[in-house]
Write a protein that holds these residues in place. Structure first.
Motif, PDB file in Angstrom:
ATOM      1  N   VAL A 166       3.152   4.060   3.320  1.00  0.00           N
ATOM      2  CA  VAL A 166       2.690   5.407   2.995  1.00  0.00           C
ATOM      3  C   VAL A 166       3.539   6.426   3.750  1.00  0.00           C
ATOM      4  O   VAL A 166       4.294   6.087   4.665  1.00  0.00           O
ATOM      5  CB  VAL A 166       1.195   5.568   3.346  1.00  0.00           C
ATOM      6  CG1 VAL A 166       0.358   4.651   2.470  1.00  0.00           C
ATOM      7  CG2 VAL A 166       0.947   5.259   4.823  1.00  0.00           C
ATOM      8  N   ILE A 225      -7.870  -1.341  -3.469  1.00  0.00           N
ATOM      9  CA  ILE A 225      -7.348  -2.099  -2.332  1.00  0.00           C
ATOM     10  C   ILE A 225      -8.041  -3.448  -2.188  1.00  0.00           C
ATOM     11  O   ILE A 225      -7.398  -4.460  -1.859  1.00  0.00           O
ATOM     12  CB  ILE A 225      -7.475  -1.280  -1.033  1.00  0.00           C
ATOM     13  CG1 ILE A 225      -6.407  -0.182  -0.995  1.00  0.00           C
ATOM     14  CG2 ILE A 225      -7.344  -2.176   0.195  1.00  0.00           C
ATOM     15  CD1 ILE A 225      -6.374   0.614   0.284  1.00  0.00           C
ATOM     16  N   LEU A 244       2.093  -1.581   4.762  1.00  0.00           N
ATOM     17  CA  LEU A 244       1.722  -0.168   4.754  1.00  0.00           C
ATOM     18  C   LEU A 244       2.999   0.634   4.518  1.00  0.00           C
ATOM     19  O   LEU A 244       3.878   0.701   5.385  1.00  0.00           O
ATOM     20  CB  LEU A 244       1.071   0.228   6.080  1.00  0.00           C
ATOM     21  CG  LEU A 244      -0.090  -0.654   6.562  1.00  0.00           C
ATOM     22  CD1 LEU A 244      -0.674  -0.095   7.851  1.00  0.00           C
ATOM     23  CD2 LEU A 244      -1.165  -0.779   5.489  1.00  0.00           C
ATOM     24  N   ILE A 265       0.848  -1.188   0.000  1.00  0.00           N
ATOM     25  CA  ILE A 265       0.000   0.000   0.000  1.00  0.00           C
ATOM     26  C   ILE A 265       0.887   1.243   0.000  1.00  0.00           C
ATOM     27  O   ILE A 265       1.555   1.550   0.974  1.00  0.00           O
ATOM     28  CB  ILE A 265      -0.942   0.028   1.221  1.00  0.00           C
ATOM     29  CG1 ILE A 265      -1.592  -1.342   1.439  1.00  0.00           C
ATOM     30  CG2 ILE A 265      -1.978   1.128   1.053  1.00  0.00           C
ATOM     31  CD1 ILE A 265      -2.400  -1.856   0.270  1.00  0.00           C
ATOM     32  N   GLY A 266       0.890   1.937  -1.132  1.00  0.00           N
ATOM     33  CA  GLY A 266       1.761   3.095  -1.301  1.00  0.00           C
ATOM     34  C   GLY A 266       2.865   2.792  -2.292  1.00  0.00           C
ATOM     35  O   GLY A 266       3.552   1.769  -2.162  1.00  0.00           O
ATOM     36  N   ALA A 306      -4.746   3.938   5.763  1.00  0.00           N
ATOM     37  CA  ALA A 306      -4.439   2.744   4.970  1.00  0.00           C
ATOM     38  C   ALA A 306      -4.822   1.475   5.718  1.00  0.00           C
ATOM     39  O   ALA A 306      -5.365   0.524   5.128  1.00  0.00           O
ATOM     40  CB  ALA A 306      -2.960   2.719   4.617  1.00  0.00           C
ATOM     41  N   ASP A 328      -2.044   2.372  -5.124  1.00  0.00           N
ATOM     42  CA  ASP A 328      -1.931   3.811  -4.900  1.00  0.00           C
ATOM     43  C   ASP A 328      -3.246   4.457  -5.305  1.00  0.00           C
ATOM     44  O   ASP A 328      -3.894   4.010  -6.256  1.00  0.00           O
ATOM     45  CB  ASP A 328      -0.779   4.413  -5.703  1.00  0.00           C
ATOM     46  CG  ASP A 328      -0.292   5.727  -5.108  1.00  0.00           C
ATOM     47  OD1 ASP A 328      -1.014   6.734  -5.247  1.00  0.00           O
ATOM     48  OD2 ASP A 328       0.797   5.753  -4.508  1.00  0.00           O
ATOM     49  N   HIS A 329      -3.640   5.521  -4.593  1.00  0.00           N
ATOM     50  CA  HIS A 329      -4.901   6.196  -4.915  1.00  0.00           C
ATOM     51  C   HIS A 329      -4.757   7.167  -6.075  1.00  0.00           C
ATOM     52  O   HIS A 329      -5.755   7.682  -6.585  1.00  0.00           O
ATOM     53  CB  HIS A 329      -5.444   6.932  -3.681  1.00  0.00           C
ATOM     54  CG  HIS A 329      -4.495   7.952  -3.124  1.00  0.00           C
ATOM     55  ND1 HIS A 329      -4.254   9.169  -3.737  1.00  0.00           N
ATOM     56  CD2 HIS A 329      -3.720   7.925  -2.012  1.00  0.00           C
ATOM     57  CE1 HIS A 329      -3.387   9.851  -3.015  1.00  0.00           C
ATOM     58  NE2 HIS A 329      -3.028   9.116  -1.975  1.00  0.00           N
TER      59      HIS A 329
END
Length: 438
Positions: A84, A70, A82, A6-7, A103, A30-31
């Motif tokens: 981020v 996700i 995680l 995540i990230g 996250a 990633d968003h």
């Protein structure tokens, strides 16, 4: 095994690509939709030697994919890392962990039973323990685990650091967490890499303590360099003599304009705040951080003094990133030094092999040049701020011809003082005996 990363910042992208090289199925999340689209095209958003090739090889093999979803990333996964950002919080210096909590909530909402949620981001002591409560509240019907696995990546050498680490630190409170992390890092067993399994809190603090120690070591040698200048000693010989003592070691004993980058400034600040909050202040780290902040400004004064003043003069700056082999401008000494020189009336011409695009965003009013020789044209002084290898091999004759005045302020000691003086340069390094320096 399958993991979700995540990230896709520096830590997440490098870690994800390296895990996929181990043979693990990795989905990076990633968003930022534009960033995901670029990653799918094979475009690395950061400058890191070897990263684009590593991404391409594992994407072609189907082991490395990128998504903004996700839910699909964690489906069937054994672990979710995680990775981020945890920037310093404005005002108080604490690490901002809001993105980590966000996250963790998003992962917990879609997590399969047995998922291990791993903090890869650098987080304050106690964060993983708080995340345990958070994910259990978010998903009370599932058995989720939390672990801490701090990264120790050096920008410019991150892939080698991941593939050949000095150690792997794992904070794990459950057998499931320990087992999953042990399997993920199993490819390092052939290198006999030490893996330290410890508590969540110890793993988190180990990262901060390591970075604070290295930052202190840099600050120490910088102060020794100033002392060497004052008494006529040579800091490079001093560092060599110190480093031969195995208890000290030679690494991080290179004098310069102060440490910068994404880790040391924010991690020392976060450790200081954590220690104060725990009523166990870290006075040595506090002093190192204060000395480092002051040093960047003092380097601007050093350049001005070497020129006999900079008002109305052009200064050529060679290198603006905080270190070579990266485009990272975070807390780079150039971000303090260049604006100060400009405020004193200097015109700045600059070059950096990788960092000029990022530097344009944070240092205005600079003329950016296509190469070092163009930056030197008409300048009263060449100031070396980053030790890129290409600057070590510049032709002294061409340098002298380009400069309006043959003067060098070498804040990284990449040139030999006697050799530069013999070629007619007014040369000043850091902590070195310089012929004719005065």
């Amino acid at each position: 095994m399958k993991i979700a990363m995540i990230g896709t910042g520096y830590v997440g992208l490098v870690s994800g690509a390296c895990f996929s090289e181990f043979g693990t199925e990795v989905v990076c999340v990633d968003h930022d939709a534009d960033k995901i689209a670029a990653l799918r095209r094979g475009e690395a958003p950061i400058y890191e030697p070897g990263l684009a090739d590593l991404m391409a090889r594992n994407a072609d093999a189907g082991r490395l994919t990128f998504t903004g979803d996700i839910a699909s990333a964690v489906a069937g996964a054994d672990a979710a890392f995680l990775a981020v950002g945890t920037p310093a919080r404005p005002g108080d210096g604490h690490a901002d962990v809001s993105a980590v909590y966000d996250a963790a909530r998003a992962v917990a909402a879609h997590a399969p039973d047995g998922l291990v949620i791993v903090t890869k981001s650098t987080v304050p002591v106690g964060t993983a323990r708080e995340l345990e409560g958070l994910v259990h509240r978010e998903a009370p019907d599932r058995e989720l685990h939390v672990a801490a696995n701090p990264e120790f990546l050096r920008e410019g050498a991150a892939i080698d650091n991941f593939m050949h680490p000095d150690r792997v630190i794992v904070g794990a409170n459950s057998e499931r967490s320990r087992s999953v992390l042990e399997q993920l890092y199993r490819p390092l067993s052939r290198l006999e890499t030490p893996t330290v399994f410890t508590t969540l809190e110890t793993a988190e603090l180990t990262k901060y303590a390591a970075n604070a120690f290295l930052a202190t070591k840099i600050t120490f040698i910088n102060e020794m360099a100033d002392l060497c200048e004052a008494v006529g000693a040579d800091v490079h010989a001093l560092a060599h003599g110190m480093g031969l003592d195995r208890r000290i070691g030679r690494s991080f004993l290179n004098p310069g304009p102060g440490y910068g980058g994404s880790c040391f400034p924010k991690d020392t600040s976060a450790l200081i705040q954590t220690a104060r909050g725990a009523a166990a202040p870290t006075r040595i780290v506090e002093a190192a951080a204060a000395v480092n902040d002051a040093r960047k400004e003092s380097m601007a004064h050093r350049i001005a003094a070497h020129c006999g003043g900079v008002a109305g003069r052009t200064i050529a700056v060679l290198g603006v990133t905080f270190k070579p082999n990266t485009d990272d401008m975070r807390a780079a000494p150039s971000r303090v030094i260049i604006p100060l020189l400009q405020s004193w009336g200097a015109t700045i011409r600059a070059h950096d092999p990788a960092g000029m695009a990022a530097a344009r965003e944070v240092i205005p009013g600079v003329t950016w040049c296509r190469d070092a020789y163009e930056a030197l044209e008409g300048a009263a002084c060449a100031a070396v701020l980053t030790e890129w290898n290409e600057y070590r091999n510049l032709d002294p004759a061409r340098m002298k011809a380009a400069l309006a005045e043959p003067r060098i302020a070498d804040l990284r000691n990449i040139y030999d003082p006697a050799s530069m003086a013999a070629r007619g340069f007014a040369y000043r390094g850091i902590g070195r005996i310089t012929p004719g320096a005065g």
